[in-house]
Design an enzyme around this catalytic site. Structure first.
Site, PDB file in Angstrom:
ATOM      1  N   SER A 164       0.853  -1.195   0.000  1.00 22.64           N
ATOM      2  CA  SER A 164       0.000   0.000   0.000  1.00 22.64           C
ATOM      3  C   SER A 164       0.880   1.234   0.000  1.00 22.64           C
ATOM      4  CB  SER A 164      -0.897   0.022   1.242  1.00 22.64           C
ATOM      5  OG  SER A 164      -1.420   1.334   1.389  1.00 22.64           O
ATOM      6  N   HIS A 195      -1.431  -1.427  -4.095  1.00 25.96           N
ATOM      7  CA  HIS A 195      -2.672  -1.033  -3.423  1.00 25.96           C
ATOM      8  C   HIS A 195      -2.715   0.495  -3.261  1.00 25.96           C
ATOM      9  CE1 HIS A 195      -6.116  -1.997  -0.816  1.00 25.96           C
ATOM     10  NE2 HIS A 195      -5.674  -1.064   0.017  1.00 25.96           N
ATOM     11  N   ASP A 229      -4.895   3.574  -1.752  1.00 24.19           N
ATOM     12  CA  ASP A 229      -5.960   3.903  -0.799  1.00 24.19           C
ATOM     13  C   ASP A 229      -6.516   5.296  -1.062  1.00 24.19           C
ATOM     14  OD1 ASP A 229      -6.129   1.643   1.085  1.00 24.19           O
ATOM     15  OD2 ASP A 229      -4.007   2.100   1.429  1.00 24.19           O
ATOM     16  N   MET A 253      -9.036   8.119   0.075  1.00 23.54           N
ATOM     17  CA  MET A 253      -9.780   8.513   1.271  1.00 23.54           C
ATOM     18  C   MET A 253     -10.385   9.895   1.069  1.00 23.54           C
ATOM     19  SD  MET A 253      -6.995   7.391   4.073  1.00 23.54           S
ATOM     20  CE  MET A 253      -6.505   5.684   4.313  1.00 23.54           C
ATOM     21  N   HIS A 288      -8.577   0.980  -3.625  1.00 25.17           N
ATOM     22  CA  HIS A 288      -9.476   0.788  -2.483  1.00 25.17           C
ATOM     23  C   HIS A 288     -10.145   2.127  -2.172  1.00 25.17           C
ATOM     24  CE1 HIS A 288      -9.637  -0.075   2.165  1.00 25.17           C
ATOM     25  NE2 HIS A 288     -10.838   0.027   1.630  1.00 25.17           N
ATOM     26  N   MET A 308     -12.215   4.403  -0.067  1.00 23.00           N
ATOM     27  CA  MET A 308     -12.840   4.689   1.232  1.00 23.00           C
ATOM     28  C   MET A 308     -13.558   6.017   1.063  1.00 23.00           C
ATOM     29  SD  MET A 308      -9.638   3.418   3.484  1.00 23.00           S
ATOM     30  CE  MET A 308      -8.619   3.354   2.034  1.00 23.00           C
ATOM     31  N   MET A 322     -11.427  -5.950   5.818  1.00 21.61           N
ATOM     32  CA  MET A 322     -10.560  -5.016   6.550  1.00 21.61           C
ATOM     33  C   MET A 322     -10.162  -5.654   7.878  1.00 21.61           C
ATOM     34  SD  MET A 322      -9.900  -2.439   4.686  1.00 21.61           S
ATOM     35  CE  MET A 322      -8.929  -1.583   5.941  1.00 21.61           C
ATOM     36  N   GLY A 329      -2.689   4.219   8.043  1.00 21.87           N
ATOM     37  CA  GLY A 329      -1.722   3.137   8.024  1.00 21.87           C
ATOM     38  C   GLY A 329      -1.173   2.933   9.429  1.00 21.87           C
ATOM     39  N   GLY A 330      -0.474   1.827   9.616  1.00 20.68           N
ATOM     40  CA  GLY A 330       0.255   1.606  10.863  1.00 20.68           C
ATOM     41  C   GLY A 330      -0.582   1.218  12.074  1.00 20.68           C
ATOM     42  N   ASP A 388      -6.353  -6.398   4.752  1.00 19.45           N
ATOM     43  CA  ASP A 388      -5.761  -5.052   4.712  1.00 19.45           C
ATOM     44  C   ASP A 388      -5.793  -4.428   6.092  1.00 19.45           C
ATOM     45  OD1 ASP A 388      -4.981  -2.468   4.066  1.00 19.45           O
ATOM     46  OD2 ASP A 388      -6.734  -2.021   2.839  1.00 19.45           O
ATOM     47  N   GLY A 389      -4.611  -4.159   6.634  1.00 21.69           N
ATOM     48  CA  GLY A 389      -4.490  -3.459   7.915  1.00 21.69           C
ATOM     49  C   GLY A 389      -3.689  -4.262   8.920  1.00 21.69           C
ATOM     50  N   GLY A 425       1.254  -1.982   4.162  1.00 23.69           N
ATOM     51  CA  GLY A 425       1.735  -0.621   3.953  1.00 23.69           C
ATOM     52  C   GLY A 425       2.972  -0.332   4.768  1.00 23.69           C
ATOM     53  N   SER A 426       2.780  -0.055   6.063  1.00 25.47           N
ATOM     54  CA  SER A 426       3.914   0.346   6.898  1.00 25.47           C
ATOM     55  C   SER A 426       4.958  -0.766   7.001  1.00 25.47           C
ATOM     56  CB  SER A 426       3.422   0.764   8.287  1.00 25.47           C
ATOM     57  OG  SER A 426       2.570  -0.206   8.830  1.00 25.47           O
TER      58      SER A 426
HETATM   59  C1  DX5 Z   1      -6.140   1.561   5.964  1.00 27.10           C
HETATM   60  C2  DX5 Z   1      -5.783   1.295   4.505  1.00 27.10           C
HETATM   61  C3  DX5 Z   1      -4.642   0.374   4.358  1.00 27.10           C
HETATM   62  C4  DX5 Z   1      -3.335   0.869   4.931  1.00 27.10           C
HETATM   63  C5  DX5 Z   1      -2.650  -0.329   5.505  1.00 27.10           C
HETATM   64  O1  DX5 Z   1      -7.217   2.412   6.009  1.00 27.10           O
HETATM   65  O2  DX5 Z   1      -6.890   0.740   3.821  1.00 27.10           O
HETATM   66  O3  DX5 Z   1      -4.468  -0.059   3.017  1.00 27.10           O
HETATM   67  O4  DX5 Z   1      -2.481   1.499   4.007  1.00 27.10           O
HETATM   68  O5  DX5 Z   1      -1.549   0.093   6.216  1.00 27.10           O
HETATM   69  P1  DX5 Z   1      -0.785  -0.874   7.207  1.00 27.10           P
HETATM   70  O6  DX5 Z   1      -0.308  -2.045   6.426  1.00 27.10           O
HETATM   71  O7  DX5 Z   1       0.328   0.002   7.699  1.00 27.10           O
HETATM   72  O8  DX5 Z   1      -1.752  -1.253   8.298  1.00 27.10           O
HETATM   73 ZN    ZN Z   2      -6.517  -0.235   1.795  1.00 20.37          ZN
END
Ligand code: DX5
Ligand code: ZN
Length: 217
Positions: free
Chosen positions: A7, A32, A34, A36, A65, A67, A136, A143-144, A174-175, A196-197
């Site tokens: 991500s 990926h 995101d 938002m 994705h 959101m 989810m 993230g994180g 994811d997450g 992601g992180s």
């Molecule tokens: C959260 C996002 C994720 C996010 C995941 O709202 O949908 O895709 O980037 O980040 P990590 O892997 O750091 O939890």
């Molecule tokens: Zn995502």
């Protein structure tokens, strides 16, 4: 072995192309993205112009994705931007079936997404029409965050329905995913891992992608 979808929410935006090349070279199957909107989730990230800019620099599957509240109106822009998969949150629209139809009619793979507080039963009526389901494993927006272990049961439940009905959609998580949290998810039936992180907050993203793979051999 699970497919990996880094991500870019956690990438270095100033050196984005370099970061994308790193995960591409490491063999990540999907990228990926995101999106938002500041309404469905508190954060604001990026829009269709961002997807359009990334499209020519990689052959990875662009996994978008959304959101976004009421995504129907903006779907055509993401289809035109070159997304390969577009995911819509079931909680964000009163017309999930219509939203998925718009995506499919645009020639793009359709994904339905559920939050940790939403049961698998909420998406059963549309499972026949999707290419991917995203469960989810944190509350979306940042993230994180820490992986929610209760997600594993939902993955198993979805995988059971998938087997019973003979569906062939991918199950994405994811997450909070890393080389440890991915293991039980993979055993329960997850086929695509977003990270992601864990991937980008590392000296070498390639090592982290490999660690996820090794953990799901
Ligand atoms: C959260 C996002 C994720 C996010 C995941 O709202 O949908 O895709 O980037 O980040 P990590 O892997 O750091 O939890
Ligand atoms: Zn995502």
């Amino acid at each position: 072995m699970i497919k990996v979808a880094p991500s870019i929410l956690s990438a270095d935006y100033v050196n984005l192309q370099k970061d994308i090349e790193k995960v591409d070279k490491a063999g990540a199957e999907l990228l990926h993205i995101d999106v938002m909107d500041g309404t469905f989730v508190p954060s604001i990230s990026y829009g269709p112009g961002f997807v359009k800019a990334i499209r020519p620099i990689t052959k990875m599957v662009l996994d978008v994705h959304l959101m976004v509240q009421n995504p129907e109106h903006i779907l055509p822009m993401f289809i035109d931007a070159g997304a390969d998969i577009i995911g819509v949150q079931v909680e964000a629209t009163q017309h999930i079936h219509r939203a998925l139809q718009i995506i499919k009619n645009g020639g793009v793979k359709a994904e339905v997404v559920i939050n940790p507080g939403t049961p698998v039963s909420a998406i059963e009526p549309v499972l026949h029409m999707v290419d991917q389901v995203l469960i989810m494993t944190v509350n979306p927006g940042f993230g994180g965050q820490k992986f929610l272990p209760e997600s594993v049961e939902k993955i198993a439940q979805l995988n059971e329905i998938k087997k019973q009905k003979g569906y062939d959609f991918d199950i994405e998580i994811d997450g909070g995913i890393n080389n440890e949290t991915v293991v039980d998810c993979y055993k329960a039936g997850a086929t695509v891992a977003v990270a992601g992180s864990y991937v980008f907050n590392a000296d070498d993203p390639a090592d982290r992608i490999e660690a996820i793979r090794q953990a799901t051999k």
